[in-house]
Every structure is written in structure tokens, then in C-alpha cells.
Design a protein around this motif. Sequence first.
Motif, PDB file in Angstrom:
ATOM      1  N   UNK A  96     -38.583   4.393  93.862  1.00  0.00           N
ATOM      2  CA  UNK A  96     -39.505   3.522  95.211  1.00  0.00           C
ATOM      3  C   UNK A  96     -39.714   2.396  94.637  1.00  0.00           C
ATOM      4  N   UNK A  97     -40.443   1.941  94.061  1.00  0.00           N
ATOM      5  CA  UNK A  97     -39.876   0.461  93.805  1.00  0.00           C
ATOM      6  C   UNK A  97     -39.308  -0.767  93.576  1.00  0.00           C
ATOM      7  N   UNK A  98     -38.742   0.329  93.077  1.00  0.00           N
ATOM      8  CA  UNK A  98     -37.018  -0.300  92.417  1.00  0.00           C
ATOM      9  C   UNK A  98     -35.686  -0.912  93.705  1.00  0.00           C
ATOM     10  N   UNK A  99     -36.526  -0.037  94.579  1.00  0.00           N
ATOM     11  CA  UNK A  99     -35.904   0.029  96.325  1.00  0.00           C
ATOM     12  C   UNK A  99     -36.141  -1.442  97.202  1.00  0.00           C
ATOM     13  N   UNK A 100     -37.349  -0.985  96.943  1.00  0.00           N
ATOM     14  CA  UNK A 100     -38.633  -2.827  98.009  1.00  0.00           C
ATOM     15  C   UNK A 100     -37.876  -3.316  96.904  1.00  0.00           C
ATOM     16  N   UNK A 101     -38.094  -3.921  95.813  1.00  0.00           N
ATOM     17  CA  UNK A 101     -38.086  -4.971  94.665  1.00  0.00           C
ATOM     18  C   UNK A 101     -36.686  -5.782  95.491  1.00  0.00           C
ATOM     19  N   UNK A 102     -35.647  -4.513  95.195  1.00  0.00           N
ATOM     20  CA  UNK A 102     -33.985  -4.687  95.246  1.00  0.00           C
ATOM     21  C   UNK A 102     -34.375  -5.443  97.394  1.00  0.00           C
ATOM     22  N   UNK A 103     -35.212  -5.334  98.360  1.00  0.00           N
ATOM     23  CA  UNK A 103     -35.126  -5.355  99.641  1.00  0.00           C
ATOM     24  C   UNK A 103     -35.938  -6.773  99.600  1.00  0.00           C
ATOM     25  N   UNK A 104     -37.013  -6.321  98.766  1.00  0.00           N
ATOM     26  CA  UNK A 104     -37.157  -8.182  99.215  1.00  0.00           C
ATOM     27  C   UNK A 104     -36.529  -9.311  98.393  1.00  0.00           C
ATOM     28  N   UNK A 105     -36.182  -9.105  97.199  1.00  0.00           N
ATOM     29  CA  UNK A 105     -35.081 -10.324  96.799  1.00  0.00           C
ATOM     30  C   UNK A 105     -33.591 -10.152  98.039  1.00  0.00           C
ATOM     31  N   UNK A 106     -33.355  -9.471  98.782  1.00  0.00           N
ATOM     32  CA  UNK A 106     -32.639  -9.305  99.960  1.00  0.00           C
ATOM     33  C   UNK A 106     -32.453 -10.241 101.040  1.00  0.00           C
ATOM     34  N   UNK A 107     -33.639 -10.709 100.935  1.00  0.00           N
ATOM     35  CA  UNK A 107     -33.620 -11.254 102.511  1.00  0.00           C
ATOM     36  C   UNK A 107     -34.095 -12.687 102.412  1.00  0.00           C
ATOM     37  N   UNK A 108     -33.642 -13.129 100.295  1.00  0.00           N
ATOM     38  CA  UNK A 108     -33.926 -14.430 100.116  1.00  0.00           C
ATOM     39  C   UNK A 108     -32.129 -15.075 100.462  1.00  0.00           C
ATOM     40  N   UNK A 109     -30.885 -13.508 100.896  1.00  0.00           N
ATOM     41  CA  UNK A 109     -29.825 -14.668 101.093  1.00  0.00           C
ATOM     42  C   UNK A 109     -29.614 -14.720 102.103  1.00  0.00           C
ATOM     43  N   UNK A 110     -28.572 -15.858 102.741  1.00  0.00           N
ATOM     44  CA  UNK A 110     -27.971 -15.743 104.017  1.00  0.00           C
ATOM     45  C   UNK A 110     -28.463 -17.725 104.548  1.00  0.00           C
TER      46      UNK A 110
END
Length: 160
Positions: A123-137
Motif C-alpha cells: 500500500x505504501x508503494x502504491x501511494x508513493x507511485x501516485x505521489x510521483x505521478x502527480x508531477x507528470x503533465x
Amino acid sequence: MENTKTVSSNNKISDGTQTDPLSNSDEVNANVDEITDIFNKVSKVAQDIGQWSESTVQLFFMEVSRNVVVAKKFLVCQLLFIPLLVLFIFSICVSVGIVSYSITHNMLIGVGLFLFIMSMVLVGLVYWQKYLMQFFGFKDTISQLKEGMDVISKASQSLD
């Protein structure tokens, strides 16, 4: 051609009174002032649009560089960190399971703690990847373009 008579300019019918071209100079000056004012407004809008487009291009390149940095971090995360983290986390989870079994002498508690710790890590890894993905765009560039279009439309309406 023999029957045609020549008409002298004295016998011509005039179209009315002729106006002196110098008497309309105030109207001409007023029209020139209006045209000059319109050109000044247009040049001001063009200058503002130029500044806006320059800042938008700079913002775009800043976002591209930020996306490149985030992509590098994401790639490092995917290629190196996650396999090592999985092995490390797996060994921690096994250790928690073994320690809890040796303390409680109950196999179900050991396996349950192992699975609980492993799910918390995932679950921690999933949230961390979501956090990184918000910087794309290009969210900032898109909002800048929308703001610029609003300014341009308001400026063109003020020219009317």
C-alpha cells in the motif's frame, strides 16, 4: 461627329457647392487621432501578447525539465529500488513472522503478521507511485494558456 456641339465649362451644370478641403481638417485630425489611438492599443496588446507568449514558453520548458527529472527518478525507482526493496521488505516480513511465531508459538499469528506487514508495504508503494505521478503533465502551462486567452479576449473586447 459633325452634328455634335462642344460644350464649354461655363455652360455645365454644377453639382452643388464645392467644399474647401481645408475646412474638414478638424475632422481629418480627429480621425487620425482615433486611428493613432487604435494603433497604440493594438501595439500595446501585441506587446503584452509577446511578453505572455515568452513567459509561457519559459514555463513550458521549466515543466519539461521538471518532467525529465521526475521521469529519471521514476525510472531509478522502477529499475533499482523496487527489486531491492521487495527483497528487503520480504526479509523483514519473514523476520516479523518468525519472531512472532517464536514469541507466541502460534503459526497463525506469525503468518498473519507476515501478510499484514507485506500488505502495508505494498500500500505504501502504491501511494508513493501516485505521489510521483502527480508531477507528470503540463498543468501550469495549460492554466497559463487559459489565462492568456482570457486576457486576449478581454483586450480585444475593449478595442471594440
